[in-house]
Design a protein around this motif. Sequence first.
Motif, PDB file in Angstrom:
ATOM      1  N   LYS A 102      -2.240   1.663   4.587  1.00 13.99           N
ATOM      2  CA  LYS A 102      -3.022   1.434   3.374  1.00 13.99           C
ATOM      3  C   LYS A 102      -2.095   1.670   2.202  1.00 13.99           C
ATOM      4  CE  LYS A 102      -7.380   2.754   5.417  1.00 13.99           C
ATOM      5  NZ  LYS A 102      -8.544   3.606   5.381  1.00 13.99           N
ATOM      6  N   SER A 103      -2.245   0.834   1.184  1.00 18.44           N
ATOM      7  CA  SER A 103      -1.360   0.959   0.033  1.00 18.44           C
ATOM      8  C   SER A 103      -2.144   1.313  -1.215  1.00 18.44           C
ATOM      9  CB  SER A 103      -0.577  -0.332  -0.190  1.00 18.44           C
ATOM     10  OG  SER A 103      -1.449  -1.376  -0.565  1.00 18.44           O
ATOM     11  N   LYS A 104      -1.483   2.074  -2.056  1.00 20.33           N
ATOM     12  CA  LYS A 104      -2.049   2.440  -3.351  1.00 20.33           C
ATOM     13  C   LYS A 104      -0.916   2.293  -4.354  1.00 20.33           C
ATOM     14  CE  LYS A 104      -3.821   6.310  -5.972  1.00 20.33           C
ATOM     15  NZ  LYS A 104      -3.985   7.763  -5.971  1.00 20.33           N
ATOM     16  N   GLY A 129      -2.246   6.820   8.625  1.00 22.71           N
ATOM     17  CA  GLY A 129      -2.915   8.017   9.123  1.00 22.71           C
ATOM     18  C   GLY A 129      -2.704   9.150   8.136  1.00 22.71           C
ATOM     19  N   ASP A 130      -2.119  10.243   8.599  1.00 20.32           N
ATOM     20  CA  ASP A 130      -1.870  11.375   7.701  1.00 20.32           C
ATOM     21  C   ASP A 130      -0.446  11.398   7.147  1.00 20.32           C
ATOM     22  OD1 ASP A 130      -0.674  11.998  10.109  1.00 20.32           O
ATOM     23  OD2 ASP A 130      -1.378  14.084  10.164  1.00 20.32           O
ATOM     24  N   LYS A 131       0.354  10.381   7.456  1.00 15.96           N
ATOM     25  CA  LYS A 131       1.730  10.296   6.942  1.00 15.96           C
ATOM     26  C   LYS A 131       1.750   9.487   5.657  1.00 15.96           C
ATOM     27  CE  LYS A 131       3.865  10.731  11.439  1.00 15.96           C
ATOM     28  NZ  LYS A 131       4.788  10.151  12.403  1.00 15.96           N
ATOM     29  N   LYS A 132       2.501   9.996   4.653  1.00 11.69           N
ATOM     30  CA  LYS A 132       2.599   9.312   3.368  1.00 11.69           C
ATOM     31  C   LYS A 132       4.050   8.956   3.069  1.00 11.69           C
ATOM     32  CE  LYS A 132      -1.422  11.442   1.315  1.00 11.69           C
ATOM     33  NZ  LYS A 132      -1.977  12.114   0.161  1.00 11.69           N
ATOM     34  N   PHE A 133       4.215   7.757   2.529  1.00 11.47           N
ATOM     35  CA  PHE A 133       5.541   7.258   2.178  1.00 11.47           C
ATOM     36  C   PHE A 133       5.484   6.591   0.811  1.00 11.47           C
ATOM     37  CE2 PHE A 133       5.174   7.131   6.771  1.00 11.47           C
ATOM     38  CZ  PHE A 133       6.358   7.716   7.192  1.00 11.47           C
ATOM     39  N   ASP A 134       6.626   6.531   0.152  1.00 12.49           N
ATOM     40  CA  ASP A 134       6.797   5.692  -1.030  1.00 12.49           C
ATOM     41  C   ASP A 134       7.568   4.462  -0.571  1.00 12.49           C
ATOM     42  OD1 ASP A 134       5.560   7.496  -2.766  1.00 12.49           O
ATOM     43  OD2 ASP A 134       7.434   8.532  -3.224  1.00 12.49           O
ATOM     44  N   TYR A 135       6.978   3.294  -0.806  1.00 15.25           N
ATOM     45  CA  TYR A 135       7.618   2.023  -0.470  1.00 15.25           C
ATOM     46  C   TYR A 135       8.180   1.414  -1.742  1.00 15.25           C
ATOM     47  CZ  TYR A 135       6.338   1.279   4.412  1.00 15.25           C
ATOM     48  OH  TYR A 135       6.260   1.347   5.771  1.00 15.25           O
ATOM     49  N   TYR A 136       9.392   0.898  -1.636  1.00 20.54           N
ATOM     50  CA  TYR A 136      10.063   0.234  -2.752  1.00 20.54           C
ATOM     51  C   TYR A 136      10.424  -1.166  -2.303  1.00 20.54           C
ATOM     52  CZ  TYR A 136      10.808   4.876  -4.809  1.00 20.54           C
ATOM     53  OH  TYR A 136      10.643   6.122  -5.352  1.00 20.54           O
ATOM     54  N   GLY A 137      10.085  -2.168  -3.098  1.00 20.62           N
ATOM     55  CA  GLY A 137      10.406  -3.546  -2.753  1.00 20.62           C
ATOM     56  C   GLY A 137      11.087  -4.267  -3.892  1.00 20.62           C
ATOM     57  N   CYS A 138      12.069  -5.073  -3.566  1.00 19.21           N
ATOM     58  CA  CYS A 138      12.769  -5.932  -4.530  1.00 19.21           C
ATOM     59  C   CYS A 138      12.582  -7.375  -4.079  1.00 19.21           C
ATOM     60  CB  CYS A 138      14.260  -5.630  -4.549  1.00 19.21           C
ATOM     61  SG  CYS A 138      14.687  -3.927  -4.926  1.00 19.21           S
TER      62      CYS A 138
END
Length: 182
Positions: A102-104, A129-138
């Motif tokens: 899921k993205s925010k 799930g309960d893991k959070k990441f910061d995604y960066y896209g170019c």
Amino acid sequence: MRIARIGYFIFFSFLMGTSVLAHAQEQYASVNITTPPHWTMREMQTFSGSVPSRAWIYAKGEEEVVVSAMVTEGIVTGLEGQSVSMLAKLYTEALVVGWGGKSKGDPDGTSQAIFCGGEAGYKLEATFGDKKFDYYGCLMLRKDNFRATAVVTWVPAGAPEETASRRLMTFVQAIDMGKPED
């Protein structure tokens, strides 16, 4: 004399073989990606459809980067006038959702991103799930809009932006989008 020629051929083949190994390159639809040192291409998938593309996952230890080359000439009139930053947002969000996350993101978070070296970029939070990441896209478009290339990476939530930027720029600089068609 024949033995000397065979020896020369073996030596030359060895040199060419090591050269090829030292400078691995992936290619799709005139987009070339020179694999940066210490990175390994782990997976590759080709997709057909309205926007044919090929995606690679590169890894270096625990670090990963996805690079996707897309053939956009069939939708070139649809790309004209579009915000490339918004396309970066759409691609990054679609990647997260496609992998079951899921993205925010900030609706105004698109920009000529510093972490992309001035190319269009987008940052979002992703949860799996309960893991959070910061995604960066170019996202980069070739001058004639016939090719688009996306570079995406992820870091643990809250990690320094410089970590993602270093990875992204390693690949942004390794991409040759080919010459526009005349």
